[in-house]
Design an enzyme around this catalytic site. Structure first.
Site, PDB file in Angstrom:
ATOM      1  N   GLY B  12       0.845  -1.188   0.000  1.00 11.32           N
ATOM      2  CA  GLY B  12       0.000   0.000   0.000  1.00 11.32           C
ATOM      3  C   GLY B  12       0.880   1.237   0.000  1.00 11.32           C
ATOM      4  O   GLY B  12       2.064   1.178  -0.331  1.00 11.32           O
ATOM      5  N   GLU B 170     -17.209  10.850   0.845  1.00 14.88           N
ATOM      6  CA  GLU B 170     -16.655  10.804  -0.516  1.00 14.88           C
ATOM      7  C   GLU B 170     -17.428   9.823  -1.405  1.00 14.88           C
ATOM      8  O   GLU B 170     -17.662  10.081  -2.582  1.00 14.88           O
ATOM      9  CB  GLU B 170     -15.165  10.435  -0.476  1.00 14.88           C
ATOM     10  CG  GLU B 170     -14.305  11.546   0.128  1.00 14.88           C
ATOM     11  CD  GLU B 170     -12.840  11.468  -0.300  1.00 14.88           C
ATOM     12  OE1 GLU B 170     -12.300  10.350  -0.338  1.00 14.88           O
ATOM     13  OE2 GLU B 170     -12.258  12.524  -0.610  1.00 14.88           O
ATOM     14  N   ASP B 301      -1.562   2.411   8.196  1.00 15.83           N
ATOM     15  CA  ASP B 301      -2.764   2.309   9.023  1.00 15.83           C
ATOM     16  C   ASP B 301      -2.592   1.439  10.269  1.00 15.83           C
ATOM     17  O   ASP B 301      -3.409   1.507  11.186  1.00 15.83           O
ATOM     18  CB  ASP B 301      -3.932   1.755   8.195  1.00 15.83           C
ATOM     19  CG  ASP B 301      -4.241   2.652   7.007  1.00 15.83           C
ATOM     20  OD1 ASP B 301      -3.885   3.843   7.040  1.00 15.83           O
ATOM     21  OD2 ASP B 301      -4.841   2.155   6.041  1.00 15.83           O
TER      22      ASP B 301
END
Lengths: 404, 404
Positions: B12, B170, B301
């Site tokens: 990621g 979003e 994260d």
């Protein structure tokens, strides 16, 4: 003096051709032309296999009826026809009742499942634009689900096509192109996908030249499509289809998608009119009128005409439907003028069966074609249907020009 | 002398930034860099709301890892990480076991359903590319089904979004653009569609400037989106969600699509390592190492850092993950050279929340922005993420240039 009302039911190839020809030949003071159709659009029913596979969008296979009719001469009513009373000369629809002096029944085909249990409920049908779009969405949903589910059910990736006639073969041709794309889009390994054509008859594309049929089958097989011929579907369930492989031998094929593409019939409203019919198709008189009903014309898939050369009915094609629309319009104009009607004589230019976007088989003006040449001809045939009804403008807008 | 092995788990924002920075700074003789990732591609997890709504294709939000790594310096292994044993310094994956001298855990987020019954099973989650694509397919399938079914179940056209945080808002913004398109595509009247955002907290976008939040809500409401704030989801079923509207007041909302966009946690493998964590996030040391484990870095994260100015954790953003990747790589290089590590200091350039393709709200370099300006900035932020990892070539290929 009241102008006569010409009521046309259905805006498919037959109905729309009739209306377009009528509006060319009649002034607005000579007749009231009324067209009733379920949708505000006409769709190319011979292109639905492409919308079903996802190789064309729904928008590409339909156009607004308003684009081709002359609003000064034709009243268009968007409604579903619900009943035809030929004694009272009255048509009922979802918006009211409609009288006529001349009626043109051009209501098209419906799928025929021959009473095979479960097919109505569990098989998808290439019936109209919405049904075609649903098939595409259903297949994509199966692929997307397979891609996210933890315990993968590979049968989601099995597509069974029932029927190896024209529609079945053309749909398989599109799948041959579309499935590898879907595998890319949904991260599905191609080798997990199974595409199987099941046909009750002992042959593929009955009536087509044998050499061309062999070409078609081998081309489709090279794209990974399997054929199971001479094996009727005897039942459909939510999980798949059961096929009969021998006297007492059956096989169940688990499949996430079952598309039934075998057999069509006329519109069931025909059966309620009292007019003699076979599977809702009427053996029309030579001038396209229903026997014994001088004010009722039937064109397209609800009309049955015998090809006397081979003593078999002409197939329900767009080509014949459009030619019938022209003759039907000419005959109504003749009747208005008190002139005799003329006989419908099909002008068969040939028949081309597509095998995806760049391959086809066909016989055109007596000449056998395969591959890119046949595919080119197929696109010209498709463009011609647009041209016949909508002229150059519509052809340029919706035509197929990705040739060669 | 054996070269040290640097094992990076996850490609990621955090993991891939680490690898790209390491390969710039180290020669192939200085270390073995090994990257393990489940997929052969990196995806822009901050763009998944667009793939979920269908405003971007899955292809547009991902790119091959091979495009950005230097195969001379980095070994890429496509595998799913299954266990991390920090005592034995051993990682197990779906393809085998992997040793390391330095470990970088960059395994990203997982959805958090807070134990609410049924959410795991019946709500969809914007978790990754495949899940996002499934959401799009699921909604389209509902619309296509509504369009063909005889007895129309309007709840198929109801979309419930759980959560009015960044992802929820979003996603709603994209739905505001996409749903009218879907209505066109599937012949669904727009007024039949219901889009409802359900949020347990008494506010939308907690932490965002109030004036901007009001702008966002009124823009989304003008697109027909409803908000139910301060009303927790208490249960999800196959038919929809039950929400709590008051002390003893509940409402069941029948919905064909439920998307859960509230709450993320770290990767659950973290919880099995024995490292102290909160919801699988580790409060890392200032140099990004796991407390007490000098050879284990955690970025993205799964890392938790406190913003001491407000005494709250920094949000899990791509911006911070990429900056952490850089610092992590620098610190590993420092350790290899026997030099001291440096402290990670986030450089917060701002935050922009999109409201569809042409609208957004944001604070950038301390300045409040709305509308097209904010939308432009959002696209620049998105392009910057591509540029930071993949350089100019990737930015030109995958960037967003439909600005203004």
């Amino acid at each position: 003096m009241k102008r006569p009302t010409i009521l046309v039911l259905g805006a498919g190839y037959g109905g729309l051709s009739t209306v377009v020809r009528l509006q060319k030949q009649l002034g607005s003071d000579q007749a009231d032309i009324v067209l009733i159709n379920k949708n505000e659009y006409h769709y190319e029913s011979t292109w639905l296999h492409e919308a079903s596979a996802g190789t064309l969008t729904p928008e590409q296979v339909r156009y607004d009826i308003s684009k081709v009719i002359d609003a000064q001469k034709v009243t268009f009513i968007q409604a579903t026809v619900e009943g035809i009373d030929i004694k009272e000369k009255l048509v009922t629809s979802s918006v009211g009742t409609h009288t006529y002096d001349y009626l043109v029944i051009a209501l098209g085909f419906e799928g025929e499942t021959f009473g095979i249990p479960g097919l109505d409920k569990y098989a998808l049908s290439i019936a109209n634009v919405k049904a075609a779009r649903y098939i595409r969405e259903h297949m994509e949903h199966q692929f997307a689900t397979w891609s996210v589910e933890k315990e993968k059910d590979d049968s989601r990736l099995t597509i069974v096509v029932g029927g190896a006639g024209f529609t079945g073969i053309e749909f398989l041709g599109e799948l041959g192109n579309r499935v590898p794309e879907m595998c890319e889009e949904f991260d599905v390994p191609f080798e997990k996908v199974r595409i199987l054509c099941v046909e009750a008859a002992p042959m593929v594309l009955p009536g087509f030249d044998e050499e061309l049929v062999n070409y078609a089958v081998s081309q489709l097989e090279s794209k990974g499509i399997e054929f199971s011929i001479g094996t009727p579907v005897v039942e459909a369930t939510p999980e798949g289809v059961k096929i009969k492989k021998g006297e007492d031998e059956f096989e169940f094929i688990k499949a996430g998608t079952v598309v039934w593409a075998a057999g069509v019939r006329g519109n069931r409203l025909i059966e309620e009119t009292g007019i003699e019919n076979m599977r809702a198709r009427v053996k029309v008189d030579k001038d396209l009128r229903a026997p014994g009903h001088d004010d009722v014309f039937i064109v397209g898939d609800c009309a049955l005409m015998i090809n006397e050369e081979i003593n078999r009915p002409y197939p329900p094609t767009a080509q014949i439907a459009m030619q019938q629309g022209d003759t039907c319009a000419d005959n109504i104009v003749a009747l208005l003028k008190g002139e005799p009607t003329t006989e419908f004589v099909p002008d068969l230019k040939g028949s081309v069966c597509s095998l995806g976007s760049d391959d086809a088989i066909g016989v055109v003006f007596g000449k056998k074609l395969t591959g890119k040449k046949a595919s080119f001809m197929k696109k010209m045939v498709d463009n011609r249907a647009l041209y016949m009804i909508g002229g150059v403008g519509l052809t340029l807008k919706k035509g197929k020009f990705d040739v060669l």
